[in-house]
Design a protein around this motif. Sequence first.
Motif, short mmCIF file in Angstrom:
data_model
loop_
_atom_site.label_atom_id
_atom_site.label_comp_id
_atom_site.label_asym_id
_atom_site.label_seq_id
_atom_site.Cartn_x
_atom_site.Cartn_y
_atom_site.Cartn_z
N ARG A 136 1.10 -0.86 -0.53
CA ARG A 136 -0.08 -0.22 -0.35
C ARG A 136 0.81 0.98 -0.02
NH1 ARG A 136 -2.39 -4.20 2.72
NH2 ARG A 136 -4.19 -4.92 2.70
N ALA A 137 2.77 1.19 0.84
CA ALA A 137 2.70 2.39 0.73
C ALA A 137 3.70 2.26 -0.55
CB ALA A 137 3.15 2.39 1.74
N ASP A 167 9.37 1.27 0.76
CA ASP A 167 7.20 0.93 1.09
C ASP A 167 7.72 2.16 2.24
OD1 ASP A 167 9.21 -0.21 3.76
OD2 ASP A 167 7.65 -2.01 4.10
N GLY A 168 8.88 2.75 2.74
CA GLY A 168 8.67 3.60 3.83
C GLY A 168 10.15 2.79 4.76
N ASP A 169 10.30 1.86 5.17
CA ASP A 169 10.17 1.63 5.94
C ASP A 169 11.99 0.62 5.72
OD1 ASP A 169 8.94 2.27 8.32
OD2 ASP A 169 7.66 0.80 7.96
#
Length: 78
Positions: free
Chosen positions: A14-15, A33-35
């Motif tokens: 989703r990211a 994914d941001g992480d």
Amino acid sequence: MDDDLFPIVTLDLRAIRTVITEDEGDAILLVDDGDVQIEFGSGLCGTWEQAILGAERLATAAGQFAAELRKQQVTLAA
């Protein structure tokens, strides 16, 4: 390939963000994914054809996964 695959990291689709860039003239696909960030490169050994086939396997699997998610979405909505 008969080897079992075991995840080391998990990406949240989703990211997800993707970027194609290069390092010293070699194409690199970055998936983030941001992480977690994963780099897909052509590797130091082997042929370009092997790298191309690997990218095609990845693309095919991603398409099949998206199709499966679509089926599940329709099933859950019904």
